[in-house]
Design an enzyme around this catalytic site. Sequence first.
Site, short mmCIF file in Angstrom:
data_model
loop_
_atom_site.label_atom_id
_atom_site.label_comp_id
_atom_site.label_asym_id
_atom_site.label_seq_id
_atom_site.Cartn_x
_atom_site.Cartn_y
_atom_site.Cartn_z
CB THR A 191 -2.97 3.76 0.90
OG1 THR A 191 -2.93 4.91 -0.15
CG2 THR A 191 -4.38 3.01 0.70
CG LEU A 205 -1.94 -0.95 1.40
CD1 LEU A 205 -2.65 -1.01 2.95
CD2 LEU A 205 -2.99 -0.94 0.61
CG ASP A 206 0.38 4.27 -2.68
OD1 ASP A 206 1.19 3.53 -3.40
OD2 ASP A 206 -0.23 4.80 -3.69
CE LYS A 207 5.19 9.02 4.84
NZ LYS A 207 6.27 9.99 4.66
NE ARG A 212 -1.97 8.32 -5.00
CZ ARG A 212 -0.72 8.65 -4.57
NH1 ARG A 212 -0.09 7.50 -4.29
NH2 ARG A 212 -0.34 9.75 -4.83
#
Length: 336
Positions: A166, A162-164, A267
């Site tokens: 998220t 997961l992105d930082k 996104r």
Amino acid sequence: MKQTVGIISAAPLGLLVDEGEELGPDVDIRVLQVSPEQHGERLDKALALGVAEFSRSYLQQLLESGFVTLNGKPGLKASHKVKAGDAISVELKATPQSQAFKPEAVEFGVAYEDAHILVVNKPAGLVVHPAPGNWSGTLLNGLLAHDPCFLAVPRAGIVHRLDKDTSGLMVVAKSREVMDALVKAIAAREVSRQYLALAHGAWVGPKNKSVDAPIGRDPRNRLRMAVVDLATQSGKTARTDFELQASAVTSCYVRCILHTGRTHQIRVHMASIGHPLVADAVYGGSPLFGLTRQALHATRLAFVHPVTNKQLAFDVTVPPDMQQGLAHSGLSYNPA
């Protein structure tokens, strides 16, 4: 004829752990002698051949940091041409990357755990894997501290990220066999991943939409991803289904269902249909409703257990910052 670099002297060295080189507290030094067959080769190539058990990225770090000398001279470029008989000295010293794979106390939620898997509820702001700028304090460091078994698994068992900024659910493997099974399941699209997103703009049109658009590097900004035309640009197919949960004049609340797992997929796809995520500055979003991080949460994860073959499904509610954002936006929040 096979090209070789002769070793004049070498201290004992340990093996490395996957993508991050991990050395002991002592500094080891190797001295290599360039053979006639290597005459005229690049320095980095000769170095990689002589210290073959270490990754090229790690050796490049040593070279850039001045820990590699040629005939006693440091600071040479990787492209420098070596000569037969040259002596290459390599100081196998710890770098930020080499120290990244170590246990650290890192807070994260646990949604489920057994002898084979761990399902994490990652908080927003936590980086998943060590990388430039974030060599410590990551989820990987926390996993190594949580259970020593992760030391024996590549990437500490992390099979997806997961992105930082998220938040939400991730599954982690406790053994190489389980890791391989989960990677295979994800590739076969047998792992269900659903997200909740708060985005800019009132929703228009049908409540359910599907975006099937390839994603690749944005040719105008290599730090971003973008919807691309595969006929003229490199990229990969990507599909996301969107289900409207609620809509207001300035924002909408959407469930996002992944069918592929491309970088920044939700996104990019949301921005491509005119609904950038709230506070997602990279893709056109702005801080709003008190939210300063992209309003995206991995709310549901479902898959077949790789060992027991039981169907598992996990759901977690959106964290407090998104709950407050929804309240300020005037959109209804249903914790179920």
